[in-house]
Every structure is written in C-alpha cells, then in structure tokens.
Scaffold this motif. Sequence first.
Motif, PDB file in Angstrom:
ATOM      1  N   ASN A 108      -8.231  21.438   2.109  1.00 19.45           N
ATOM      2  CA  ASN A 108      -8.221  22.382   3.230  1.00 19.45           C
ATOM      3  C   ASN A 108      -9.619  22.822   3.615  1.00 19.45           C
ATOM      4  O   ASN A 108     -10.496  22.985   2.758  1.00 19.45           O
ATOM      5  N   VAL A 109      -9.826  23.025   4.929  1.00 17.74           N
ATOM      6  CA  VAL A 109     -11.015  23.697   5.439  1.00 17.74           C
ATOM      7  C   VAL A 109     -10.513  24.951   6.160  1.00 17.74           C
ATOM      8  O   VAL A 109      -9.845  24.847   7.192  1.00 17.74           O
ATOM      9  N   VAL A 110     -10.837  26.115   5.613  1.00 19.40           N
ATOM     10  CA  VAL A 110     -10.353  27.383   6.170  1.00 19.40           C
ATOM     11  C   VAL A 110     -11.564  28.252   6.486  1.00 19.40           C
ATOM     12  O   VAL A 110     -12.366  28.566   5.602  1.00 19.40           O
ATOM     13  N   ILE A 111     -11.697  28.621   7.761  1.00 24.52           N
ATOM     14  CA  ILE A 111     -12.824  29.437   8.216  1.00 24.52           C
ATOM     15  C   ILE A 111     -12.286  30.783   8.678  1.00 24.52           C
ATOM     16  O   ILE A 111     -11.423  30.851   9.560  1.00 24.52           O
ATOM     17  N   GLY A 112     -12.789  31.835   8.074  1.00 24.90           N
ATOM     18  CA  GLY A 112     -12.249  33.161   8.312  1.00 24.90           C
ATOM     19  C   GLY A 112     -12.912  33.908   9.450  1.00 24.90           C
ATOM     20  O   GLY A 112     -13.557  33.328  10.335  1.00 24.90           O
TER      21      GLY A 112
END
Length: 271
Positions: free
Chosen positions: A160-164
């Motif tokens: 996963n690539v998760v950018i907040g």
Amino acid sequence: QSTLTFNYGSIVGGELTAAFGAIFHNPTLSSFAIGNTLKMGNAYNAANLFNYAGTGITSVAWNGRLDTAGFATTVSNLAFDGIQLLGRAVVTSSSGALNLTVNDNSTVAIAQTWGNFTGTAGADSIVVNVLNDFNLTDVNFTTWTAGTDTITYNGSGNANVVIGTPQRETFNGGAGNDTLVGAGGIDVFNGGSGNDLIAVNGSNDGSLVDGGADIDILRVTGGGTVSLGSLANIEAVNLQSGSILVLSAAQFATGLLSTRRFRAPARSSSP
C-alpha cells in the motif's frame, strides 16, 4: 452495469432523502455520482446504498453533498470531484456525528479534487480500508477537532501507498511492503509486517512510530526538525533536505534496532 446519478433540483439547490426499501448492486460494475444533497434516510440505506464490490466510483460532484444524517455510512471508492471557484464536494452529517467507512478497492489512488469533510459537534470518525493506494492530500477538513475526531487508514496484504493529511491520523499498514506518508498532525504509524517506509516531516512533531516486523525505514523530509512521541522497530533512518530527527536516549537505545543505519542524500561534488 449499474450506474446511477443523483442530480436533482436546481444547479445550486435540491435535496433527496435515500430511503429505499431494497438495494441491489451489480457485483462488479456499480457506480454512483451525487450532485446537490443526498441525505441518508435510515441505517439500512446508509450501510448499503454505496457499499458494493468492484472498482466503480462513488463520486461527489462540485456543489454535491453526501449527508450521512448521523447514520454509520459505508461508501465504496469515494471520489471528490469539486471544482475550484465553482464549489467543493462535501461529505458531512447534518444531525449526529459523522461516522464514515470508505472501502477503497481501486487499483490506483483515486484522484481527489476540491473535496471537503465537514465535522460536527460530536466525535467524528473516518475509517478507510485501502486495498492498494489512497491519497487525501487535496481534501480539506473543516470543524475538525484533533484528539476528538479520528481518521484511520487500514492497509491490506498488498504494498500500500497511503498519503495522509495535515490532520491527526492513524496508519495501520498491515502486511506488505507499505509506504505510509504523514502530512502533519500527531500521527500514529503501525507498519505491521513487511519492509515498510514511514515518512514524516516537521509538522508531524510528537508522532508515534512503530515499524513492526521486518526491515523498516523512517524517512524525515521537508527540512524541518521532528521530535517523536515514541519510536519502535525501525532499522534505518533517512534524513532528507537537511531534516533533523531528535530522539530521546530511550528512543535511540530501544527504538532503533541493532542494525542501526542513518543515511542522508549524497552531496553533489559540482560547484
């Protein structure tokens, strides 16, 4: 293919309350678009109307508003499609707290444009279950209280690539070689298993970082100074753009595992 557009009233007004007695979806091709205000009429519609399998999009258009009306609401593949100068796309709750679960089954991160989560006077909650990638960088938050209102990302077994966002958030990477990127606030990072990259910047001061199992890297970007609330299970630290990481003696002794590595970008030899 099931495609439904909610667009009613005038271009700047109109409200529909969803109170369908039965809801059926195409198991793979359902998609929805919301223009103006769609209000959840009961718990059944909130839980099922926009909850479907597959990669079809639930789009909230400019001047569109999804009103959960205090019901626990599940939305598949949420997309904000606001237009600057014309209007934001909004998700909110007009009565009771916002309690939203987003199941993101898309193969790539869905573009989020000019969107807005509007909080309430209660304890608001957004939970995002991420199959692959997710990015809320361009979404705004109003009436949002750090420490009371919560945002949680749950990864899958994929990389996963998760950018907040600048809000306070919790990142649960799960299995897989994940990239978890904080954009501000006192965030909580749980890398889980896999070789994870956790990225913070100067506005993430006080964040809690746990790399989990396997080989995990903490990256500090943006040129600022970061002090962490806690640090555990990190095998390497990467400092970029002159960034500074301040660790307590306990964090240095126990948060960095025995294969300690600090790395900064290579300096150019050219004048």
